[in-house]
Design a protein around this motif. Structure first.
Motif, PDB file in Angstrom:
ATOM      1  N   ALA A 249     104.303  -3.157  37.572  1.00 57.92           N
ATOM      2  CA  ALA A 249     103.816  -4.279  38.364  1.00 57.92           C
ATOM      3  C   ALA A 249     102.883  -5.132  37.520  1.00 57.92           C
ATOM      4  N   LEU A 250     102.509  -6.287  38.087  1.00 64.05           N
ATOM      5  CA  LEU A 250     101.537  -7.164  37.448  1.00 64.05           C
ATOM      6  C   LEU A 250     100.169  -6.902  38.050  1.00 64.05           C
ATOM      7  N   ALA A 251      99.164  -6.993  37.212  1.00 64.19           N
ATOM      8  CA  ALA A 251      97.783  -6.883  37.667  1.00 64.19           C
ATOM      9  C   ALA A 251      97.002  -8.071  37.134  1.00 64.19           C
ATOM     10  N   ALA A 252      95.861  -8.343  37.756  1.00 65.49           N
ATOM     11  CA  ALA A 252      95.047  -9.498  37.373  1.00 65.49           C
ATOM     12  C   ALA A 252      93.865  -9.037  36.542  1.00 65.49           C
ATOM     13  N   ALA A 253      93.596  -9.795  35.463  1.00 69.36           N
ATOM     14  CA  ALA A 253      92.403  -9.542  34.652  1.00 69.36           C
ATOM     15  C   ALA A 253      91.232 -10.219  35.349  1.00 69.36           C
ATOM     16  N   THR A 254      90.365  -9.421  35.951  1.00 65.52           N
ATOM     17  CA  THR A 254      89.299  -9.986  36.777  1.00 65.52           C
ATOM     18  C   THR A 254      88.273 -10.759  35.962  1.00 65.52           C
ATOM     19  N   LYS A 255      88.200 -10.538  34.633  1.00 64.38           N
ATOM     20  CA  LYS A 255      87.204 -11.225  33.821  1.00 64.38           C
ATOM     21  C   LYS A 255      87.815 -12.230  32.866  1.00 64.38           C
ATOM     22  N   VAL A 256      89.120 -12.494  33.005  1.00 63.28           N
ATOM     23  CA  VAL A 256      89.785 -13.476  32.154  1.00 63.28           C
ATOM     24  C   VAL A 256      90.629 -14.373  33.047  1.00 63.28           C
ATOM     25  N   SER A 257      90.355 -15.660  33.015  1.00 63.93           N
ATOM     26  CA  SER A 257      91.105 -16.598  33.854  1.00 63.93           C
ATOM     27  C   SER A 257      91.216 -17.945  33.157  1.00 63.93           C
ATOM     28  N   ILE A 258      91.945 -18.856  33.775  1.00 65.73           N
ATOM     29  CA  ILE A 258      92.131 -20.222  33.273  1.00 65.73           C
ATOM     30  C   ILE A 258      91.447 -21.159  34.253  1.00 65.73           C
ATOM     31  N   ASN A 259      90.537 -22.008  33.729  1.00 66.65           N
ATOM     32  CA  ASN A 259      89.818 -22.901  34.640  1.00 66.65           C
ATOM     33  C   ASN A 259      90.634 -24.162  34.934  1.00 66.65           C
ATOM     34  N   ALA A 260      90.026 -25.049  35.704  1.00 64.34           N
ATOM     35  CA  ALA A 260      90.745 -26.258  36.127  1.00 64.34           C
ATOM     36  C   ALA A 260      91.109 -27.163  34.967  1.00 64.34           C
ATOM     37  N   ASP A 261      90.391 -27.082  33.841  1.00 57.59           N
ATOM     38  CA  ASP A 261      90.697 -27.897  32.668  1.00 57.59           C
ATOM     39  C   ASP A 261      91.749 -27.260  31.771  1.00 57.59           C
TER      40      ASP A 261
ATOM     41  N   ASN B  45      91.297 -24.397  30.188  1.00 54.20           N
ATOM     42  CA  ASN B  45      90.651 -23.618  29.133  1.00 54.20           C
ATOM     43  C   ASN B  45      90.422 -22.182  29.589  1.00 54.20           C
ATOM     44  N   LEU B  46      90.180 -21.314  28.628  1.00 55.85           N
ATOM     45  CA  LEU B  46      89.985 -19.901  28.912  1.00 55.85           C
ATOM     46  C   LEU B  46      88.569 -19.676  29.430  1.00 55.85           C
ATOM     47  N   LEU B  47      88.490 -18.955  30.549  1.00 54.34           N
ATOM     48  CA  LEU B  47      87.202 -18.661  31.167  1.00 54.34           C
ATOM     49  C   LEU B  47      86.995 -17.151  31.125  1.00 54.34           C
ATOM     50  N   LEU B  48      85.913 -16.713  30.480  1.00 58.22           N
ATOM     51  CA  LEU B  48      85.616 -15.301  30.327  1.00 58.22           C
ATOM     52  C   LEU B  48      84.476 -14.899  31.253  1.00 58.22           C
ATOM     53  N   ASP B  49      84.734 -13.893  32.086  1.00 59.71           N
ATOM     54  CA  ASP B  49      83.733 -13.331  32.990  1.00 59.71           C
ATOM     55  C   ASP B  49      83.121 -14.397  33.892  1.00 59.71           C
ATOM     56  N   ASN B  50      83.868 -15.472  34.144  1.00 56.05           N
ATOM     57  CA  ASN B  50      83.433 -16.579  35.006  1.00 56.05           C
ATOM     58  C   ASN B  50      82.143 -17.234  34.532  1.00 56.05           C
ATOM     59  N   THR B  51      81.787 -17.045  33.257  1.00 51.52           N
ATOM     60  CA  THR B  51      80.538 -17.625  32.758  1.00 51.52           C
ATOM     61  C   THR B  51      80.714 -18.397  31.453  1.00 51.52           C
ATOM     62  N   SER B  52      81.702 -18.014  30.618  1.00 55.78           N
ATOM     63  CA  SER B  52      81.846 -18.628  29.299  1.00 55.78           C
ATOM     64  C   SER B  52      83.218 -19.270  29.179  1.00 55.78           C
ATOM     65  N   VAL B  53      83.204 -20.524  28.714  1.00 52.03           N
ATOM     66  CA  VAL B  53      84.437 -21.278  28.519  1.00 52.03           C
ATOM     67  C   VAL B  53      84.771 -21.292  27.034  1.00 52.03           C
ATOM     68  N   VAL B  54      86.018 -20.997  26.702  1.00 52.48           N
ATOM     69  CA  VAL B  54      86.490 -21.032  25.318  1.00 52.48           C
ATOM     70  C   VAL B  54      87.512 -22.158  25.202  1.00 52.48           C
ATOM     71  N   ARG B  55      87.238 -23.077  24.280  1.00 47.76           N
ATOM     72  CA  ARG B  55      88.108 -24.233  24.091  1.00 47.76           C
ATOM     73  C   ARG B  55      88.598 -24.282  22.650  1.00 47.76           C
TER      74      ARG B  55
END
Length: 544
Positions: free
Chosen positions: A271-283, A285-295
């Protein structure tokens, strides 16, 4: 019944208190003459052989026919009189084997004669003629067990007697009844295929036939665009076999996504699971732990990763290469004074260094040292880094990356300044930047009111307007210069925060280059200055 011969042991079924004895042999008696053979009774007549049944048709074996009836046995002949034992004659030649007659019936057993008393053992007399065979008497009582006698000498072997005369063949039996005709056998299995014959010789090519008449047009095909009929919404076309055109519409089940919007999915078993601390923001870009943006960042054509918090979308914080994999030089102002931090950074300074107190303003919030001219014409102030950088067109040999951050506090008309790289290590003089050779950078001539991008080898100078005020508005800007190893092109960028305010790419000759910046009064007698916050140089290689 005659008495037992010497050396003969009589064995009878054991009775109570039975003792088995062996008579003591005396001298060996004279061997008697061989008796005449007794007459042989006539054999019974043989029945006739039945007539063979006819052969069945070839194929599988038919059912066996019934055996013919057996002929009657011939009558048994009377037993001949038993003759006396004759003297063993010389061995006779083996006669031809006679025909085997049918086995006669078993005769009745005779009655047992009375058992006589055992007489005394008399002296051995001459052997008399064998008397007629009497009826068998009852077994006598066992005598007392005598002493074991000595083993007698072995007697001479007698000669082989003559073969008896062959009996008369019995009459043939009657023919048996013919057996029933067997059923025809089943048809035999098909024989194996014969071996492949040798290929015949290739025949001559035949003449081309006459072109046939054009056939009638076939019926119009269905409007399916080559797809099979049927199917429902969202089904996909799937090959069902390796055969051409074997396909059908099928419903495919895809893995369901997990987590919330924007979270990166990864495989977790089936199955697929979600990485709770790694996501893609509205722009995007990579969002780590909902606090740091990596561009992704590209500064002066050099790729970087840049980080920021989720609120500061305009600022960039480029992540550079580790100091363990490059050669770096650094220059940093301490602030509030003229102390500096240097790492492998050799430099020559011009003018008067003056400490600048840090304050809460855009121009004063950074540590900086102000290098001031004199209040006189043709006065120069600034810095030249005397540690060289190598620019080479050979892959893996030499490349450079340099940055310097500065500002111009005041700039009076007729004054000029420059920042960039050049192969000249001499002290700067009061001159327009466009008169320099083997140079790439930014600056303003005495009559310029805007900032220009300036590049020149030894020929005509190229001067490009950056559409920025010549004094930079008194604000800090970062100037960057990037020359990859093995390439002739060098990129120059002037940058304010995350914004590239201007830049261009040009070619520079191979050689040793030095980072420098200076300002001069020109024909004026008004003091001016150039304030430097930091500098950075990185030597680039083909591999790290």
């Amino acid at each position: 019944m005659s008495a037992p011969k010497d050396g003969v042991i009589i064995i009878t079924p054991p009775l109570p208190n039975t003792i088995i004895t062996q008579a003591q042999p005396s001298t060996i008696g004279v061997k008697g003459d061989k008796g005449d053979p007794g007459e042989r009774g006539p054999p019974g007549a043989d029945g006739r052989d039945g007539i063979d049944g006819k052969d069945g048709a070839n194929g599988r074996d038919g059912i066996d026919g019934k055996d013919g009836a057996k002929g009657d046995d011939g009558a048994k002949g009377a037993d001949g009189i038993v003759g006396r034992d004759g003297v063993d004659g010389a061995p006779g030649k083996d006669g031809a084997p006679g025909l085997k007659g049918d086995k006669g019936d078993k005769g009745d057993a005779g009655a047992d004669g009375e058992r006589g008393e055992r007489g005394l053992t008399g002296a051995d007399g001459a052997k008399g003629d064998d008397g007629a065979r009497g009826a068998k008497g009852d077994p006598g009582e066992d005598g007392a067990r005598g002493l074991k006698g000595d083993i007698g000498d072995t007697g001479l072997k007698g000669d082989k007697g003559d073969s008896g005369a062959d009996g008369v063949p019995g009459a043939p039996g009657k023919d048996g009844v013919d057996g029933i005709q067997g059923l025809p056998g089943l048809k035999g299995d098909k024989g194996d295929t014969g071996a492949q014959g040798l290929p015949g010789e290739k025949g001559d090519k035949g003449d081309q036939g006459i072109q046939g008449i054009k056939g009638d047009a076939g019926p119009a095909g269905s409007a399916t665009n080559g797809l099979p009929a049927g199917g429902t919404t969202n089904q996909i076309l799937t090959k069902t076999a390796a055969t051409d055109y074997a396909a059908s519409w099928q419903t495919k089940t895809f893995l369901a996504t997990a987590g919330s919007n924007g979270q990166v999915q990864y495989r977790n078993g089936a199955a697929l699971a979600a990485a709770t601390k790694v996501s893609i923001n509205a722009d995007g870009n990579l969002l780590l732990d909902n606090t740091s943006v990596v561009r992704a960042a590209n500064i002066a054509n050099r790729a970087f990763l840049s980080t920021s918090d989720i609120y500061n979308t305009a600022s960039e914080f480029p992540l550079g290469i580790s100091t363990g994999f490059s050669s770096q030089r650094e220059w940093l102002a301490h602030g509030d004074g003229v102390n500096i931090h240097r790492k492998a950074w050799d430099a020559a300074y011009y003018g008067t260094p003056v400490g600048v107190s840090m304050a809460n303003s855009a121009a004063l919030c950074e540590p900086q040292i102000s290098y001031e001219t004199a209040a006189a014409a043709n006065s120069v102030a600034g810095m030249v880094c005397t540690s060289p950088m190598i620019k080479s067109f050979t892959t893996g040999v030499g490349g450079l990356y340099a940055t310097i951050r500065l500002r111009i506090p005041t700039l009076t008309a007729g004054q000029r300044w420059f920042v960039g790289i050049t192969n000249d290590l001499n002290a700067p003089i009061d001159q327009d930047p466009t008169t320099l050779t083997n140079v790439l950078g930014f600056g303003a001539n005495a009559g310029d009111t805007n900032l220009f991008y300036i590049t020149r080898a030894t020929g005509t100078v190229t001067k490009t307007d950056m559409n920025m005020p010549a004094n930079l508005g008194g604000a800090f800007y970062t100037f960057m210069f990037y020359a990859p190893t093995g390439l002739s092109n060098t990129t120059a960028i002037v940058r304010n925060g995350p914004y590239n305010m201007g830049g261009a790419t040009t070619g520079l000759p191979e050689g040793r280059y030095y980072l420098r910046t200076w300002i001069s009064t020109g024909t004026t007698t008004t003091k001016t200055a150039i304030n430097i916050s930091r500098g950075y140089i990185e030597h680039l290689y083909g591999t790290y």
